[in-house]
Design a protein around this motif. Structure first.
Motif, PDB file in Angstrom:
ATOM      1  N   GLU A 393       0.817  -1.210   0.000  1.00  0.00           N
ATOM      2  CA  GLU A 393       0.000   0.000   0.000  1.00  0.00           C
ATOM      3  C   GLU A 393       0.851   1.259   0.000  1.00  0.00           C
ATOM      4  OE1 GLU A 393      -3.155  -2.883   1.295  1.00  0.00           O
ATOM      5  OE2 GLU A 393      -1.000  -2.686   1.563  1.00  0.00           O
ATOM      6  N   GLY A 394       2.069   1.146   0.508  1.00  0.00           N
ATOM      7  CA  GLY A 394       2.913   2.321   0.649  1.00  0.00           C
ATOM      8  C   GLY A 394       3.557   2.768  -0.652  1.00  0.00           C
ATOM      9  N   ARG A 395       4.210   3.930  -0.574  1.00  0.00           N
ATOM     10  CA  ARG A 395       4.879   4.525  -1.732  1.00  0.00           C
ATOM     11  C   ARG A 395       6.287   4.940  -1.336  1.00  0.00           C
ATOM     12  NH1 ARG A 395       5.271  10.134  -1.496  1.00  0.00           N
ATOM     13  NH2 ARG A 395       4.187  11.066   0.281  1.00  0.00           N
ATOM     14  N   LEU A 396       7.115   5.177  -2.315  1.00  0.00           N
ATOM     15  CA  LEU A 396       8.428   5.750  -2.083  1.00  0.00           C
ATOM     16  C   LEU A 396       8.266   7.219  -1.705  1.00  0.00           C
ATOM     17  CD1 LEU A 396      11.562   5.718  -2.279  1.00  0.00           C
ATOM     18  CD2 LEU A 396      11.287   6.335  -4.691  1.00  0.00           C
ATOM     19  N   LEU A 397       8.915   7.640  -0.638  1.00  0.00           N
ATOM     20  CA  LEU A 397       8.866   9.044  -0.226  1.00  0.00           C
ATOM     21  C   LEU A 397       9.865   9.843  -1.060  1.00  0.00           C
ATOM     22  CD1 LEU A 397       8.614   8.500   3.641  1.00  0.00           C
ATOM     23  CD2 LEU A 397       6.789   9.252   2.099  1.00  0.00           C
ATOM     24  N   SER A 398       9.594   9.917  -2.342  1.00  0.00           N
ATOM     25  CA  SER A 398      10.545  10.492  -3.298  1.00  0.00           C
ATOM     26  C   SER A 398      10.794  11.976  -3.051  1.00  0.00           C
ATOM     27  CB  SER A 398      10.037  10.280  -4.727  1.00  0.00           C
ATOM     28  OG  SER A 398       8.735  10.823  -4.873  1.00  0.00           O
ATOM     29  N   GLU A 399       9.786  12.682  -2.510  1.00  0.00           N
ATOM     30  CA  GLU A 399       9.948  14.116  -2.293  1.00  0.00           C
ATOM     31  C   GLU A 399      10.964  14.427  -1.197  1.00  0.00           C
ATOM     32  OE1 GLU A 399       6.118  13.019   0.015  1.00  0.00           O
ATOM     33  OE2 GLU A 399       7.427  12.203  -1.549  1.00  0.00           O
ATOM     34  N   ALA A 400      11.358  13.408  -0.422  1.00  0.00           N
ATOM     35  CA  ALA A 400      12.345  13.619   0.638  1.00  0.00           C
ATOM     36  C   ALA A 400      13.778  13.476   0.145  1.00  0.00           C
ATOM     37  CB  ALA A 400      12.096  12.630   1.778  1.00  0.00           C
ATOM     38  N   PHE A 401      13.964  12.981  -1.087  1.00  0.00           N
ATOM     39  CA  PHE A 401      15.312  12.687  -1.591  1.00  0.00           C
ATOM     40  C   PHE A 401      15.979  13.940  -2.157  1.00  0.00           C
ATOM     41  CE2 PHE A 401      13.728   8.554  -0.993  1.00  0.00           C
ATOM     42  CZ  PHE A 401      14.785   7.658  -1.033  1.00  0.00           C
ATOM     43  N   ARG A 402      17.279  14.056  -1.926  1.00  0.00           N
ATOM     44  CA  ARG A 402      18.039  15.206  -2.435  1.00  0.00           C
ATOM     45  C   ARG A 402      18.046  15.228  -3.955  1.00  0.00           C
ATOM     46  NH1 ARG A 402      23.393  16.366   1.281  1.00  0.00           N
ATOM     47  NH2 ARG A 402      22.446  15.916   3.310  1.00  0.00           N
ATOM     48  N   ASN A 403      18.303  14.085  -4.534  1.00  0.00           N
ATOM     49  CA  ASN A 403      18.332  13.979  -5.989  1.00  0.00           C
ATOM     50  C   ASN A 403      16.978  13.485  -6.493  1.00  0.00           C
ATOM     51  OD1 ASN A 403      21.106  14.699  -6.033  1.00  0.00           O
ATOM     52  ND2 ASN A 403      21.658  12.569  -5.562  1.00  0.00           N
ATOM     53  N   GLN A 404      16.535  14.058  -7.569  1.00  0.00           N
ATOM     54  CA  GLN A 404      15.230  13.694  -8.118  1.00  0.00           C
ATOM     55  C   GLN A 404      15.195  12.214  -8.481  1.00  0.00           C
ATOM     56  OE1 GLN A 404      14.068  15.990 -11.511  1.00  0.00           O
ATOM     57  NE2 GLN A 404      12.094  14.973 -11.742  1.00  0.00           N
ATOM     58  N   VAL A 405      14.156  11.553  -8.043  1.00  0.00           N
ATOM     59  CA  VAL A 405      13.957  10.143  -8.380  1.00  0.00           C
ATOM     60  C   VAL A 405      13.199  10.094  -9.704  1.00  0.00           C
ATOM     61  CG1 VAL A 405      12.984   7.946  -7.644  1.00  0.00           C
ATOM     62  CG2 VAL A 405      13.880   9.541  -5.933  1.00  0.00           C
ATOM     63  N   ARG A 406      13.922   9.788 -10.783  1.00  0.00           N
ATOM     64  CA  ARG A 406      13.317   9.846 -12.113  1.00  0.00           C
ATOM     65  C   ARG A 406      12.520   8.597 -12.433  1.00  0.00           C
ATOM     66  NH1 ARG A 406      15.247  14.202 -14.710  1.00  0.00           N
ATOM     67  NH2 ARG A 406      17.212  15.116 -13.956  1.00  0.00           N
ATOM     68  N   GLN A 407      12.940   7.485 -11.905  1.00  0.00           N
ATOM     69  CA  GLN A 407      12.244   6.245 -12.221  1.00  0.00           C
ATOM     70  C   GLN A 407      12.300   5.308 -11.011  1.00  0.00           C
ATOM     71  OE1 GLN A 407      13.600   4.362 -15.776  1.00  0.00           O
ATOM     72  NE2 GLN A 407      12.010   2.794 -15.771  1.00  0.00           N
ATOM     73  N   VAL A 408      11.165   4.755 -10.665  1.00  0.00           N
ATOM     74  CA  VAL A 408      11.071   3.850  -9.528  1.00  0.00           C
ATOM     75  C   VAL A 408      10.904   2.429 -10.060  1.00  0.00           C
ATOM     76  CG1 VAL A 408       9.795   3.243  -7.449  1.00  0.00           C
ATOM     77  CG2 VAL A 408      10.018   5.654  -8.115  1.00  0.00           C
ATOM     78  N   ALA A 409      11.846   1.565  -9.724  1.00  0.00           N
ATOM     79  CA  ALA A 409      11.758   0.172 -10.165  1.00  0.00           C
ATOM     80  C   ALA A 409      10.595  -0.525  -9.466  1.00  0.00           C
ATOM     81  CB  ALA A 409      13.063  -0.553  -9.866  1.00  0.00           C
ATOM     82  N   LYS A 410       9.837  -1.302 -10.219  1.00  0.00           N
ATOM     83  CA  LYS A 410       8.654  -1.976  -9.687  1.00  0.00           C
ATOM     84  C   LYS A 410       8.752  -3.475  -9.921  1.00  0.00           C
ATOM     85  CE  LYS A 410       5.885   1.570  -8.443  1.00  0.00           C
ATOM     86  NZ  LYS A 410       5.221   1.701  -7.135  1.00  0.00           N
ATOM     87  N   ILE A 411       8.058  -4.202  -9.059  1.00  0.00           N
ATOM     88  CA  ILE A 411       7.902  -5.649  -9.221  1.00  0.00           C
ATOM     89  C   ILE A 411       6.489  -5.978  -8.763  1.00  0.00           C
ATOM     90  CG2 ILE A 411       8.735  -6.217  -6.902  1.00  0.00           C
ATOM     91  CD1 ILE A 411      10.074  -8.681  -8.046  1.00  0.00           C
ATOM     92  N   HIS A 412       5.904  -7.016  -9.308  1.00  0.00           N
ATOM     93  CA  HIS A 412       4.512  -7.324  -8.962  1.00  0.00           C
ATOM     94  C   HIS A 412       4.374  -7.676  -7.485  1.00  0.00           C
ATOM     95  CE1 HIS A 412       0.427  -8.683  -9.151  1.00  0.00           C
ATOM     96  NE2 HIS A 412       0.770  -9.909  -8.785  1.00  0.00           N
ATOM     97  N   THR A 413       5.182  -8.591  -7.001  1.00  0.00           N
ATOM     98  CA  THR A 413       5.104  -9.005  -5.600  1.00  0.00           C
ATOM     99  C   THR A 413       6.362  -9.764  -5.204  1.00  0.00           C
ATOM    100  OG1 THR A 413       3.775 -10.175  -3.945  1.00  0.00           O
ATOM    101  CG2 THR A 413       3.961 -11.206  -6.118  1.00  0.00           C
ATOM    102  N   TYR A 414       6.656  -9.753  -3.909  1.00  0.00           N
ATOM    103  CA  TYR A 414       7.705 -10.611  -3.353  1.00  0.00           C
ATOM    104  C   TYR A 414       7.114 -11.825  -2.633  1.00  0.00           C
ATOM    105  CZ  TYR A 414      11.272  -6.977  -4.094  1.00  0.00           C
ATOM    106  OH  TYR A 414      12.145  -6.069  -4.649  1.00  0.00           O
ATOM    107  N   GLU A 415       5.792 -11.870  -2.566  1.00  0.00           N
ATOM    108  CA  GLU A 415       5.136 -12.973  -1.864  1.00  0.00           C
ATOM    109  C   GLU A 415       5.252 -14.259  -2.672  1.00  0.00           C
ATOM    110  OE1 GLU A 415       4.228 -12.520   1.120  1.00  0.00           O
ATOM    111  OE2 GLU A 415       4.181 -10.329   1.161  1.00  0.00           O
ATOM    112  N   THR A 416       5.258 -15.385  -1.966  1.00  0.00           N
ATOM    113  CA  THR A 416       5.280 -16.696  -2.610  1.00  0.00           C
ATOM    114  C   THR A 416       4.042 -17.458  -2.180  1.00  0.00           C
ATOM    115  OG1 THR A 416       6.633 -17.492  -0.777  1.00  0.00           O
ATOM    116  CG2 THR A 416       7.773 -16.844  -2.782  1.00  0.00           C
ATOM    117  N   PRO A 417       3.486 -18.306  -3.057  1.00  0.00           N
ATOM    118  CA  PRO A 417       2.239 -19.005  -2.724  1.00  0.00           C
ATOM    119  C   PRO A 417       2.377 -19.965  -1.558  1.00  0.00           C
ATOM    120  CG  PRO A 417       3.177 -19.850  -4.767  1.00  0.00           C
ATOM    121  CD  PRO A 417       3.953 -18.629  -4.409  1.00  0.00           C
TER     122      PRO A 417
END
Length: 650
Positions: A393-417
């Motif tokens: 549900e959470g997000r990257l707090l990108s506005e707190a970073f000194r350098n602009q976060v141009r792209q956020v790497a994503k993955i569907h899930t780390y959960e395993t069945p």
């Protein structure tokens, strides 16, 4: 800063020749091209207290975090309970997903309460994700981490600090799962700070005591003993964390400090009360405990300073609290004076905690808005070079970073069945009963505290999953068929579904169990209002307000109903008849006329005012007070009603 004598031994033991922690962390290297993260979780820190003490120059390290880092309010979730929120911080997911929703669970075999354990968590925490992706991690004392999980590093569970509370060594139950690796527990056990070793000199830095307890018997019900436990535990976590940071090259280190929440519950009502509030407090206790909260905030500040002093240059620091704390919540005057904060448990918790982000990746002197407890896990993953899963549900707090976060790497899930081998198997036996004693002493369990299933229902209801909420409540009702709050919650689900008949049925069932249940009256009134039965709604809104003046939705509902009300000549005539009967001394006949008037127009304040007069004349003082409270609920600004009520209360 105060230090336990025993802890000097602990420091040397952890660093001696690479044994102990180093023994189990060898080979867990860190990629020097990516950031490292230290997370200090400090339970219940409150912005108002921090700002007040910073203004007085008493918190230099919090001041440094603000001036040289990013800071802001930190929105929490409901229920505002520590195991729920700290698990959401560690997972980035809602309680409906991780399913840690209370302090305890009921053993289905025995019906007994057990402290919540890690095997009840249904999703991976950040330490699992880091370990699965070749990042090293250390975890110290985090909520709901017993039994300890297999990680790429070490884990010291939240149960470690309870085992020394047994009266005799021979009485200790052999309990596994305290640490990972398992051998680590034996290495650190004898060197953990123990409450009974917190001596008079240590305690008097916080508490003014003439006589110091010396019977050697520990009890969480004794506030001084409870303080000694909170302080000793904080000291243990401080020393373990500092030495892990000195001796190991960890990618992430997460350390939890429970103490601020405990001291706020135990002593918060004595923190700088205004003169009127001070009159309601025991003067001796105010003298004894008046500086505990302030002293503990100064102590937490010093801990932050020690970590800042030894942090590597490539490490970022996150300091957060799971919720804030309303230190005035306990000022409602009860029969014995001001209510103690421990008696109102989670009601004293405020929705917003504190957040500080400090280090090479974060902006300096920046104030962040909109940060949420769900945002820590994805931000930690990003700092360590890992994709953020879409099912957080959470997000990257990108506005707190000194350098602009141009792209956020994503993955569907780390959960395993299928549950992986790193997760502990369900713990069938072996927990410290002292954990339950501590929770009860803080008011979290016992009495009417919510249970795990009920809280899960509350969470899913808030998320709008009505079918799951209903089924969860019904499952809980099988265990607690006479729980008025559960019955009321089931009625609420039916109300949201538009089935007002079933909603009313469950609300009335709740009131059959507990007639003085304010929320039940309020909810029943709402159904009556929505089904155009305004006079009935007014009666139940008024009853709710009399029972609980703080119930805002009851006042709002009453105001809506009063806007719909019109003058009723019949009711006014009945009140006039009652007045004449009262003057003639025919009090019971007068009361009967007032009851007729209430049935015709329950929103007419004169009914309750005159009824109060009759009750007073017939020596029925409690009934007179309740009637005047109803009159005041209808006319809050009526000076005559208020003066009469004050006179009756005296």
């Amino acid at each position: 800063m105060i230090r336990l004598r025993r802890l000097a031994l602990l420091a040397s033991c952890i660093s001696l020749g690479g044994v102990l922690l180093a023994l189990f962390l060898g080979g867990c290297g860190s990629d020097t091209t990516r950031s490292r993260v230290l997370v200090l979780g400090m339970d219940g820190l409150e912005w108002d207290v921090i700002n007040e003490l910073m203004a007085e120059g008493k918190l230099p390290n919090f001041t440094r975090l603000i001036e040289q880092g990013t800071s802001g309010k930190f929105k929490s979730i409901r229920p505002i309970l520590s195991p729920v929120i700290w698990t959401s911080i560690a997972t980035g997911k809602s309680p409906s997903k991780h399913e840690i929703t209370f302090f305890t669970v009921d053993n289905p075999k025995t019906g007994e309460q057990h402290p919540i354990t890690s095997d009840f968590r249904k999703t991976k925490a950040v330490w699992n994700i880091l370990s699965d992706n070749d990042r090293s991690v250390g975890v110290i004392g985090w909520w709901a981490t017993w039994p300890a999980e297999r990680v790429n590093g070490f884990m010291i569970s939240d149960h470690v600090n309870y085992h020394f509370l047994h009266a005799k060594e021979s009485e200790k139950t052999v309990i596994t799962g305290n640490t990972y690796p398992p051998e680590l527990y034996q290495k650190i056990h004898e060197h953990l700070a123990k409450p009974m070793e917190v001596d008079a000199k240590d305690v008097r830095e916080f508490i003014h005591l003439e006589d110091f307890p010396s019977d050697g018997v520990f009890s969480f019900s004794d506030p001084v003993d409870h303080f000694r436990w909170a302080y000793a535990t904080s000291e243990s976590h401080r020393i373990l964390g500092l030495n892990a940071l000195k001796e190991q090259t960890l990618d992430a280190l997460m350390i939890y400090f429970e103490g601020p929440d405990s001291v706020s519950h135990l002593f918060g009502q004595y923190y700088r009360p205004d003169p009127e509030r001070a009159k309601t407090l025991d003067a001796q206790k105010l003298e004894q405990f008046g500086r505990v909260v302030e002293g503990f905030y100064v102590y937490m500040d010093s801990i932050i300073g020690q970590f800042l002093e030894i942090m590597p240059q490539d490490m970022n620091l996150i300091v957060c609290s799971d919720h804030g704390f309303d230190l005035k919540e306990g000022t409602g005057v009860a029969s014995g004076g001001a209510m103690e904060l421990k008696e109102i448990s989670e009601r004293a918790h405020k929705e917003y905690g504190v957040l500080f982000l400090f280090g090479p990746d974060f902006k300096m002197g920046h104030q962040i808005m909109g940060a949420h407890v769900y945002d820590i896990a994805p931000t930690v993953l990003h700092l360590l070079g890992l994709p953020i899963p879409e099912d957080m549900e959470g997000r990257l707090l990108s506005e707190a970073f000194r350098n602009q976060v141009r792209q956020v790497a994503k993955i569907h899930t780390y959960e395993t069945p299928i549950q992986d081998a790193s997760r502990p198997q369900p713990a069938e036996s072996g927990f410290d009963p002292e954990i339950l004693e501590k929770l009860e002493s803080l008011g979290y369990i016992g009495g009417e505290s919510p249970k795990r299933l009920s809280n899960l229902g509350n969470v899913t209801l808030e998320e709008g999953d009505l079918d799951r909420a209903l089924q969860t409540y019904l499952d809980a009702l099988l265990q607690s068929p006479d729980d008025p709050a559960l019955l009321c919650n089931i009625g609420t689900v039916y109300g949201k579904k538009g089935d007002y008949v079933e909603a009313e049925r469950y609300y009335r069932m709740a009131l059959d169990v507990k007639e003085d249940f304010a929320q039940g009256h309020c909810n029943l009134a709402l159904v009556q209002e929505r089904t155009n039965r305004v006079p009935e709604a007014v009666q139940h809104y008024l009853r709710a307000i009399v029972l609980d003046e703080s119930l805002k939705e009851a006042r709002t509902g009453l105001e809506r109903c009063l806007e719909k009300a019109t003058p009723n000549p019949v009711a006014e005539s009945l009140v006039a008849d009652a007045q004449q009967l009262g003057k003639a001394g025919q009090y019971e006949d007068a009361l009967a006329k007032l009851e007729e008037a209430e049935h015709v127009s329950p929103s007419l304040s004169a009914i309750y005012h005159y009824r109060s007069n009759i009750y007073y004349l017939t020596d029925r003082r409690n009934e007179a007070i309740e009637s005047l409270r109803i009159a005041l609920a209808l006319e809050p600004d009526n000076a005559l009603f208020r003066r009469n009520l004050e006179a009756l209360m005296k």
